[in-house]
Design an enzyme around this catalytic site. Structure first.
Site, short mmCIF file in Angstrom:
data_model
loop_
_atom_site.label_atom_id
_atom_site.label_comp_id
_atom_site.label_asym_id
_atom_site.label_seq_id
_atom_site.Cartn_x
_atom_site.Cartn_y
_atom_site.Cartn_z
N ASP A 12 0.82 -1.21 0.00
CA ASP A 12 0.00 0.00 0.00
C ASP A 12 0.86 1.26 0.00
O ASP A 12 0.43 2.30 -0.50
CB ASP A 12 -0.94 -0.01 1.21
CG ASP A 12 -2.10 0.95 1.04
OD1 ASP A 12 -2.60 1.09 -0.09
OD2 ASP A 12 -2.53 1.56 2.03
N HIS A 203 -7.12 0.00 9.32
CA HIS A 203 -6.21 0.58 8.34
C HIS A 203 -6.58 2.05 8.19
O HIS A 203 -7.67 2.37 7.70
CB HIS A 203 -6.37 -0.17 7.01
CG HIS A 203 -5.52 0.34 5.91
ND1 HIS A 203 -4.37 -0.31 5.51
CD2 HIS A 203 -5.63 1.42 5.10
CE1 HIS A 203 -3.81 0.36 4.50
NE2 HIS A 203 -4.58 1.41 4.23
N HIS A 205 -5.58 6.13 7.02
CA HIS A 205 -4.79 7.11 6.31
C HIS A 205 -4.85 8.43 7.08
O HIS A 205 -5.83 8.71 7.76
CB HIS A 205 -5.30 7.28 4.88
CG HIS A 205 -4.95 6.12 3.99
ND1 HIS A 205 -4.19 6.24 2.86
CD2 HIS A 205 -5.25 4.80 4.08
CE1 HIS A 205 -4.04 5.06 2.28
NE2 HIS A 205 -4.68 4.16 3.02
N CYS A 236 -4.05 5.57 -2.40
CA CYS A 236 -4.78 4.69 -3.30
C CYS A 236 -4.82 5.31 -4.68
O CYS A 236 -5.27 6.45 -4.84
CB CYS A 236 -6.20 4.46 -2.79
SG CYS A 236 -7.20 3.43 -3.89
#
Length: 307
Positions: A12, A203, A205, A236
Site C-alpha cells: 500500500d 487501516h 490514512h 490509493c
C-alpha cells in the site's frame, strides 16, 4: 497488552508511487522491516499490472524475501487469477477487499459491492482449502471519494455478509482518511460484536491528521491489529487526494510510550524510513526521524519568551 503492527509499505505504501521502485529495493524494504521485528508484512499485490504497474513484479519480490519462522507475508487478491498467482508465489495470507460503495468498488476493482462480496466468498473458500489465512477488508468504511458519507448500517450489513465465510480477520479501512475517533469506536465495537470469531484490524490514512487518534480509538474499542507504513508513504491510485498511511515509526513511538508490546524496534523502523527517502528521491511524511524519539538530556534547552 500485545498489539500487532502490520507493515504495509511494500504494497500500500509503494503502489501510489509513479516512479518505478526496483525489485531489489522492495525486497530490502521487507528485509529491513523483518530485521526491525515486524512479523506480518503485506508484501505484494496480485492485481492486473496495467492497473497498478508498481506491483507488476509481485512474483519476483516473493521469490526474494527471507523465509523465516514466525514471519507471515500477505498478498492483496481481487479475483481467482490473483489467488492463483498468490498461491504459486507462496504467500502465507491473503487480503481481499470489499468496497463499501458501488462507485468506488467499480473504479477500484471493476465490479459493484455485491459482486465484491460474491468474489470474497469464492476466494475465501479456495484460500481455506489451501491453508492460507484470510483477511477481508471493508474499504471506504468511513467515507467514499465519490459517494461521500457511508452509513454505519451499510458497513455493518457488509460485515454480516463477509463474516459468514469465516475470515480470521475483518479489517476496517479508512481509505481516504475521513474517519473520526467516535465513528471508529462505534464501528470497531460493532464489528467485534457481529463477528466475535474474527480479529478486528484497522487501516488508517492520515489525510486530515486524524489517523493516529483513530488508531488509538480503535485499540480502545477492541482492535488488535493496526496497519502502518514505514515513512508514512502510500495512498490509493483510485481515490483522489488520498494521502499516505499512518507511519509505522510514528505509531510505534506512541505505542511504546503507552506500554503496548509490539516486539518492533522503533529506531530501526525510523532508520528504514530515512533510507526510503533515498530510494524515492523525496522526503517521507513520517516525523520521528526528524524529531528523534525523545529529546537528548545532554542538550540544554534555553527558556524562550512566550508568544
Amino acid at each position: 497488552m500485545d498489539i500487532t503492527v502490520l507493515e504495509v509499505a511494500p504494497r500500500d505504501g509503494l503502489q501510489n508511487e509513479s516512479a518505478m521502485v526496483a525489485t531489489r529495493d522492495k525486497i530490502e524494504l521487507i528485509e529491513r522491516s523483518i530485521a526491525a521485528g515486524l512479523r506480518r508484512v503485506e508484501a505484494v499485490s496480485f492485481v492486473n499490472p496495467r492497473a497498478v504497474p508498481q506491483m507488476a513484479d509481485a512474483e519476483a519480490v516473493m521469490a526474494g524475501v527471507p523465509r523465516l519462522a514466525g514471519v507471515s507475508y500477505a498478498g492483496l487478491v481481487f479475483n481467482d487469477r490473483g489467488l492463483d498467482r498468490a498461491l504459486a508465489a507462496g504467500v502465507d495470507e491473503i487480503n481481499v477487499v470489499v468496497v463499501a460503495t458501488d462507485t468506488f468498488s467499480r473504479r477500484n476493482q471493476g465490479c459493484g459491492t455485491a459482486e465484491g462480496v460474491r468474489r470474497w466468498r469464492g476466494l475465501a473458500r479456495r484460500a481455506a482449502e489451501s491453508g492460507l489465512a484470510r483477511t477481508v477488508t471493508i474499504a471506504a468504511a468511513f467515507g467514499c471519494p465519490f459517494e461521500g458519507e457511508v452509513a454505519e448500517s451499510t458497513v455493518l450489513e457488509l460485515i454480516r455478509q463477509v463474516a459468514d465465510d469465516g475470515p480470521e480477520e475483518i479489517a476496517l479501512a479508512d481509505t481516504i482518511g475521513v474517519g473520526t475517533p467516535d465513528r471508529v469506536r462505534a464501528l470497531v465495537s460493532a464489528t467485534a460484536t457481529l463477528a466475535p470469531e474474527a480479529v478486528v484490524r484497522c487501516h488508517f490514512h492520515n489525510t486530515r491528521n486524524t489517523g493516529y487518534a483513530n488508531a488509538f480509538a480503535a485499540l480502545e474499542a477492541g482492535a488488535r491489529v493496526l496497519d502502518a507504513s514505514t515513512g508514512g508513504i502510500g495512498g490509493c491510485p483510485f481515490a483522489p487526494a488520498a494521502t499516505g498511511n499512518i507511519a509505522t515509526e510514528d505509531l510505534l513511538y506512541s505505542l511504546d510510550r503507552m506500554g503496548y508490546a509490539t516486539g518492533v524496534r522503533m529506531e530501526a523502523v525510523s532508520a528504514t524510513g530515512q533510507w526510503l527517502e533515498t530510494v524515492l528521491g523525496k522526503p517521507v511524511p513520517a516525523l520521528l526521524g526528524r524529531a528523534g524519539a525523545f529529546p537528548d538530556p545532554a542538550v540544554r534547552l534555553e527558556p524562550q519568551d512566550s508568544v
